[in-house]
Design a protein around this motif. Structure first.
Motif, mmCIF file in Angstrom:
data_model
loop_
_atom_site.group_PDB
_atom_site.id
_atom_site.type_symbol
_atom_site.label_atom_id
_atom_site.label_comp_id
_atom_site.label_asym_id
_atom_site.label_seq_id
_atom_site.Cartn_x
_atom_site.Cartn_y
_atom_site.Cartn_z
ATOM 1 N N ILE A 119 0.923 -1.212 0.058
ATOM 2 C CA ILE A 119 -0.009 -0.110 0.115
ATOM 3 C C ILE A 119 0.852 1.173 0.073
ATOM 4 C CG2 ILE A 119 -1.683 1.311 1.188
ATOM 5 C CD1 ILE A 119 -2.950 -1.298 0.166
ATOM 6 N N PRO A 120 0.798 2.077 -0.858
ATOM 7 C CA PRO A 120 1.829 3.102 -1.231
ATOM 8 C C PRO A 120 1.831 4.274 -0.203
ATOM 9 C CG PRO A 120 0.324 3.142 -2.855
ATOM 10 C CD PRO A 120 0.162 1.765 -2.372
ATOM 11 N N ASN A 121 2.749 5.143 0.139
ATOM 12 C CA ASN A 121 2.568 6.292 0.951
ATOM 13 C C ASN A 121 1.532 7.181 0.463
ATOM 14 O OD1 ASN A 121 4.253 5.417 3.372
ATOM 15 N ND2 ASN A 121 5.973 5.746 1.746
ATOM 16 N N ALA A 122 1.547 7.379 -0.704
ATOM 17 C CA ALA A 122 0.717 8.239 -1.559
ATOM 18 C C ALA A 122 -0.711 7.848 -1.268
ATOM 19 C CB ALA A 122 0.955 8.124 -2.854
ATOM 20 N N ALA A 123 -1.133 6.698 -0.963
ATOM 21 C CA ALA A 123 -2.673 6.245 -0.679
ATOM 22 C C ALA A 123 -3.072 7.009 0.681
ATOM 23 C CB ALA A 123 -2.845 4.770 -0.751
ATOM 24 N N VAL A 124 -2.037 6.918 1.462
ATOM 25 C CA VAL A 124 -2.356 7.189 2.860
ATOM 26 C C VAL A 124 -2.206 8.865 2.992
ATOM 27 C CG1 VAL A 124 -1.384 7.454 5.359
ATOM 28 C CG2 VAL A 124 -1.127 5.127 3.809
ATOM 29 N N VAL A 125 -1.425 9.607 2.291
ATOM 30 C CA VAL A 125 -1.280 10.932 2.106
ATOM 31 C C VAL A 125 -2.711 11.297 1.569
ATOM 32 C CG1 VAL A 125 -0.242 12.884 1.006
ATOM 33 C CG2 VAL A 125 1.219 11.013 1.954
ATOM 34 N N ASP A 126 -3.078 10.843 0.640
ATOM 35 C CA ASP A 126 -4.653 11.271 0.012
ATOM 36 C C ASP A 126 -5.419 10.956 1.018
ATOM 37 O OD1 ASP A 126 -6.255 11.636 -2.306
ATOM 38 O OD2 ASP A 126 -7.060 9.688 -1.747
#
Length: 290
Positions: free
Chosen positions: A82-89
């Protein structure tokens, strides 16, 4: 004089409310990340008929399910899949409900220091409060040398390491990386580092309890385990000498919110123990207190 417009409390502010319930381990489940996962990582979803895990789930669905079950705040984490970008979003869309936990890979082609810099950026630019490790996916024990610069960075940044401990679900991964003894070694080498060991440590729960008792900065979370299946030793620990060491978590969407939370009622916890389990201990473990 005109009144300033009201605003929603931040997730951290909401977490500090006396009656808040905090889930310490959830992850976004975007469709593009699911499509990129090796099928072996979805083995258990297929085995147990969790069809929605095979397709992806919008983050708004998670918030709706949090509302339905009375979950106020969740620590929302990235991982090797699960990429960090998904959490940032996810945190940007719901800053009043979600707090970010990142994941970086020190074996990436650019080297361990690029992982350290990525972790620092997630913390300083996006307010992430922890680093999540799932060592079994990388087949790298938590005591391998490449992790150590990240542990030092976490101590320096005053953020928490959250690590999967115990046996693995998918049959294609070894459980050796999840042995609690690795946590013991890391805690010895980094006494300032806060460590939250997820998944109870089963089948080595008693060993995990001993390590959490030994080290002031080690906690245990219950992600991926329903209360009715908690080992007896863990329930005793939760109710007695470990009441400040245990943290409730679901592992959404692997488990939903309702069954892990309503199952807590069956444990017959004292009010102060219940509050510590559902709120106070996670505030301490992730340094979230106001």
């Amino acid at each position: 004089m005109a009144q300033a417009p009201s605003r929603e409390p931040s997730a951290r502010e909401r977490a500090n409310r006396p009656d808040s319930v905090i889930d310490a381990w959830v992850q976004p489940w975007p469709a593009d990340a699911v499509a990129a996962m090796p099928r072996r990582n979805l083995e258990m979803a297929e085995r147990f008929g969790q069809h929605r895990l095979l397709e992806g789930i919008d983050i708004d669905v998670m918030i709706q399910e949090m509302d339905a079950s009375g979950i106020d705040v969740a620590l929302c984490s990235a991982g090797p899949l699960i990429p960090n970008a998904a959490v940032v979003d996810a945190v940007a869309r719901h800053p009043d409900r979600l707090i970010g936990v990142g994941s970086v890979n020190p074996w990436n082609p650019d080297g361990v220091m690029s992982a350290v810099r990525e972790l620092r950026a997630l913390t300083e630019d996006h307010g992430f409060v922890g680093l999540k490790l799932e060592p079994f996916i990388l087949d790298k024990a938590p005591t391998e040398a490449q992790w150590y610069p990240l542990y030092a960075a976490c101590a320096d940044l005053d953020i928490t390491v959250q690590i999967q401990v115990g046996g693995t679900g998918p049959s294609t991964y070894t459980s050796e990386t999840g042995r609690p003894g690795h946590v013991d070694r890391v805690a010895i080498d980094f006494p300032e580092l806060r460590i939250v060991a997820g998944h109870i440590g089963w089948p080595w729960t008693e060993e995990m309890i001993a390590i959490a008792t030994k080290h002031a900065n080690v906690w245990i979370d219950t992600s991926a385990h329903l209360p009715r299946y908690y080992p007896d030793a863990f329930v005793h620990f939760l109710k007695t000498f470990g009441r400040r060491k245990c943290i409730w978590a679901s592992d959404w969407p692997v488990l939903d919110f309702e069954a892990p939370l309503t199952g807590v009622d069956g444990l017959e916890l004292r009010d102060d123990v219940r509050q510590a389990f559902l709120r106070d201990n996670v505030l301490d473990a992730f340094a979230l207190r106001d």
